[in-house]
Design a protein around this motif. Structure first.
Motif, short mmCIF file in Angstrom:
data_model
loop_
_atom_site.label_atom_id
_atom_site.label_comp_id
_atom_site.label_asym_id
_atom_site.label_seq_id
_atom_site.Cartn_x
_atom_site.Cartn_y
_atom_site.Cartn_z
N GLU A 4 -1.25 7.14 20.08
CA GLU A 4 -0.77 6.51 18.85
C GLU A 4 -1.96 6.05 18.03
N SER A 5 -1.70 5.88 16.76
CA SER A 5 -2.72 5.34 15.86
C SER A 5 -2.03 4.33 14.94
N PHE A 6 -2.78 3.29 14.57
CA PHE A 6 -2.18 2.25 13.74
C PHE A 6 -3.27 1.56 12.92
N LEU A 7 -2.82 0.82 11.92
CA LEU A 7 -3.71 0.08 11.03
C LEU A 7 -3.70 -1.39 11.43
N VAL A 8 -4.86 -2.04 11.31
CA VAL A 8 -4.98 -3.47 11.60
C VAL A 8 -5.67 -4.15 10.42
N ASP A 9 -5.42 -5.46 10.32
CA ASP A 9 -6.11 -6.23 9.29
C ASP A 9 -7.34 -6.90 9.90
N VAL A 59 1.61 -6.23 2.72
CA VAL A 59 1.35 -5.45 1.51
C VAL A 59 -0.12 -5.59 1.17
N THR A 60 -0.55 -4.76 0.25
CA THR A 60 -1.89 -4.88 -0.31
C THR A 60 -1.79 -4.72 -1.82
N VAL A 61 -2.77 -5.21 -2.51
CA VAL A 61 -2.74 -5.22 -3.97
C VAL A 61 -3.96 -4.48 -4.50
N ILE A 62 -3.71 -3.60 -5.47
CA ILE A 62 -4.80 -2.94 -6.20
C ILE A 62 -4.83 -3.56 -7.59
N ALA A 63 -5.96 -4.08 -7.97
CA ALA A 63 -6.07 -4.79 -9.25
C ALA A 63 -7.20 -4.23 -10.08
N SER A 64 -7.01 -4.30 -11.39
CA SER A 64 -8.05 -3.86 -12.33
C SER A 64 -8.02 -4.78 -13.55
N PRO A 65 -9.17 -5.13 -14.06
CA PRO A 65 -9.18 -6.02 -15.24
C PRO A 65 -8.68 -5.30 -16.50
N VAL A 66 -8.00 -6.05 -17.33
CA VAL A 66 -7.60 -5.57 -18.66
C VAL A 66 -8.62 -6.14 -19.66
N LYS A 67 -9.39 -5.24 -20.24
CA LYS A 67 -10.52 -5.71 -21.07
C LYS A 67 -10.25 -5.50 -22.56
N LYS A 68 -10.66 -6.50 -23.27
CA LYS A 68 -10.64 -6.45 -24.74
C LYS A 68 -12.03 -6.81 -25.24
N SER A 80 -15.23 -6.43 -11.31
CA SER A 80 -15.07 -5.12 -10.68
C SER A 80 -14.12 -4.27 -11.49
N THR A 81 -14.39 -2.98 -11.53
CA THR A 81 -13.51 -2.07 -12.26
C THR A 81 -12.16 -1.95 -11.56
N GLY A 82 -12.18 -1.81 -10.24
CA GLY A 82 -10.96 -1.73 -9.45
C GLY A 82 -11.19 -2.40 -8.10
N TYR A 83 -10.18 -3.07 -7.60
CA TYR A 83 -10.36 -3.84 -6.38
C TYR A 83 -9.11 -3.72 -5.51
N VAL A 84 -9.35 -3.51 -4.20
CA VAL A 84 -8.27 -3.46 -3.23
C VAL A 84 -8.33 -4.74 -2.41
N SER A 85 -7.25 -5.48 -2.38
CA SER A 85 -7.25 -6.77 -1.71
C SER A 85 -7.16 -6.60 -0.20
N GLU A 86 -7.32 -7.74 0.47
CA GLU A 86 -7.05 -7.76 1.90
C GLU A 86 -5.54 -7.65 2.13
N VAL A 87 -5.14 -7.53 3.38
CA VAL A 87 -3.72 -7.44 3.70
C VAL A 87 -3.06 -8.78 3.41
N ASP A 98 3.38 -1.33 -0.44
CA ASP A 98 3.91 -1.63 0.90
C ASP A 98 3.12 -0.81 1.92
N LEU A 99 2.42 -1.48 2.82
CA LEU A 99 1.61 -0.77 3.81
C LEU A 99 2.46 -0.01 4.82
N GLY A 100 3.76 -0.27 4.81
CA GLY A 100 4.65 0.53 5.66
C GLY A 100 4.67 1.99 5.26
N LEU A 101 4.17 2.30 4.05
CA LEU A 101 4.06 3.70 3.64
C LEU A 101 3.22 4.52 4.60
N PHE A 102 2.26 3.83 5.27
CA PHE A 102 1.33 4.56 6.14
C PHE A 102 1.89 4.77 7.54
N ASN A 103 3.11 4.29 7.78
CA ASN A 103 3.72 4.58 9.08
C ASN A 103 3.83 6.08 9.31
#
Length: 419
Positions: A199-204, A159-168, A142-149, A181-186
């Motif tokens: 209220e609104s909130f995020l769930v995994d 937290v969540t992780v955004i990853a991208s392959p480094v290609k050669k 994948s070019t870019g991937y967002v992980s699960e919580v 840090d998913l707390g940013l979305f508070n």
């Protein structure tokens, strides 16, 4: 006994009072029915309007979060394509990561791994092997991937992780990882608060609240709260236990949330970022808004009834006054006052009744006057007969005298002496 007396006075009393009571009862019944219908209609409209607002807010927040993650994913992909990263030399990578972190402070950490998942450069100390992580496997294709919580033991926060392959040369030789840090979305979730209980909130995937809830912290003493919100939105508890929440893309309804409070809520799963959004509001607040509208409607009904009262008095008087006048005039006729008339000044039917009554009264007067004339004539005839009878008696008396006396001397004649 008292009820019987009151009923008798109402049913058999003055017509005006009966009409007034009937009109008042009808007016109040119509007003009450109107208030009741308005309450249920208002309650339905407020519920529909609230649900629409919840859906719109959920959609807006979902669009913002997806757009935000798309931007950060694009940044990670662009950063992974830099020549300094492709060298896989820590000396060249760390200055670039430091500059990137300054311009994108929302990343808790930026790290680069080799093709085996071993971290070779990181902003913060991170000596772990990411080879076994699911996102390391997924990012290979994948070019870019967002992980699960993920739950960081060091940070004690989700937290969540955004990853991208480094290609050669067209093959993945490493991976660039950005931790968020998913707390940013508070702040984003708090911006969507409305009313006293909204209220609104995020769930995994497991239904755990990871950001945004202003009530979960109070309910759970500050810990991450297990949300029951999704289980009652047509999702079974097994769905939550088996981490199948993401199989239901969106849902809405009335249910009991994690506090055991009845709410109206909307849920949407964001598959690209592996997060779900729940937006809800306590049903008691919706009922309070409906009750406030109903109280306003009741006050309006009371005011309308007060305005109608003078017209009710006038209408009851208009209907009862001609009948009362007819009754009074009938009493006068019964007392011998023939020829009296009544002026109804009312509706066509009552005016016709009054006209017929007046016609009858005049005819009674004419008949009475005719009878009185006949009686007067009879009296005159009686007097004449009495005078003639007296004259006849006098004549008879004179005849009797003449029959027994001598006309010349006045002495009794032989007939009288013989008798």
């Amino acid at each position: 006994m008292l009820v019987n007396i009151m009923f008798y006075r109402f049913w058999c009393g003055k017509l005006r009072n009966s009409l007034l009571v009937v009109f008042l009862i009808l007016t109040l019944a119509v007003a009450f029915a109107g208030v009741l219908a308005d309450y249920y209609y208002t309650d339905w409209k407020i519920t529909e309007h609230t649900l629409e607002n919840l859906s719109n807010l959920c959609r807006i927040q979902a669009e913002f979060i997806e757009s935000w993650f798309s931007e950060k994913t694009g940044f990670i992909c662009c950063l992974a394509d830099r020549e300094e990263i492709k060298t896989l030399e820590p000396a060249e990578i760390k200055p670039l990561l430091a500059r990137a972190a300054k311009s994108h402070s929302e990343f808790l950490n930026l790290a680069v791994t080799d093709e085996k998942g071993v971290v070779i450069a990181s902003l913060t100390p991170l000596s772990v092997n990411l080879d076994g992580q699911t996102y390391f496997i997924a990012v290979q294709s994948s070019t870019g991937y967002v992980s699960e919580v993920l739950y960081s033991n060091e940070l004690q926060k989700p937290v969540t992780v955004i990853a991208s392959p480094v290609k050669k040369q067209g093959r993945a030789s490493g991976m660039l990882v950005g931790t968020i840090d998913l707390g940013l979305f508070n702040g984003v979730m708090e911006a969507g608060r409305f009313g006293k209980t909204g209220e609104s909130f995020l769930v995994d995937r497991e239904g755990l609240i990871i950001a945004g809830s202003r009530l979960a912290a109070e309910h759970e003493g500050g810990d991450v709260a297990a949300s029951k919100a999704l289980t009652d939105l047509n999702l079974s508890p097994e769905d939550v236990d088996n981490k199948q929440i993401n199989e239901v893309p969106s849902e809405f309804g009335r249910y009991q949330d994690y506090r055991g409070v009845e709410v109206l809520g909307v849920y949407q799963w964001l598959d690209p970022v592996n997060l779900g959004i729940v937006v809800k509001k306590d049903f008691s607040e919706i009922r309070e808004e409906s009750g406030s509208a109903a109280r306003s409607g009741f006050a309006a009904a009371v005011i309308a009834t007060g305005i109608l009262l003078p017209f009710i008095f006038i209408l009851s008087g208009k209907l009862s006054r001609p009948l009362e006048e007819l009754a009074r005039t009938a009493d006068q006729i019964a007392a011998g006052d023939y020829g009296v008339t009544v002026n109804a000044y009312s509706n066509f039917e009552l005016n016709s009744l009054a006209a017929s009554f007046n016609k009858m009264s005049r005819k009674l007067k004419q008949n009475h006057e005719g009878q009185m004339k006949q009686i007067a004539v009879l009296k005159e005839k009686k007097q004449e007969l009495a005078m003639q009878n007296e004259e006849l008696i006098d004549a008879v008396n004179r005849l009797e005298v003449l029959a027994v006396t001598d006309p010349l001397t006045g002495a009794y004649n032989r007939r009288y002496i013989m008798s």
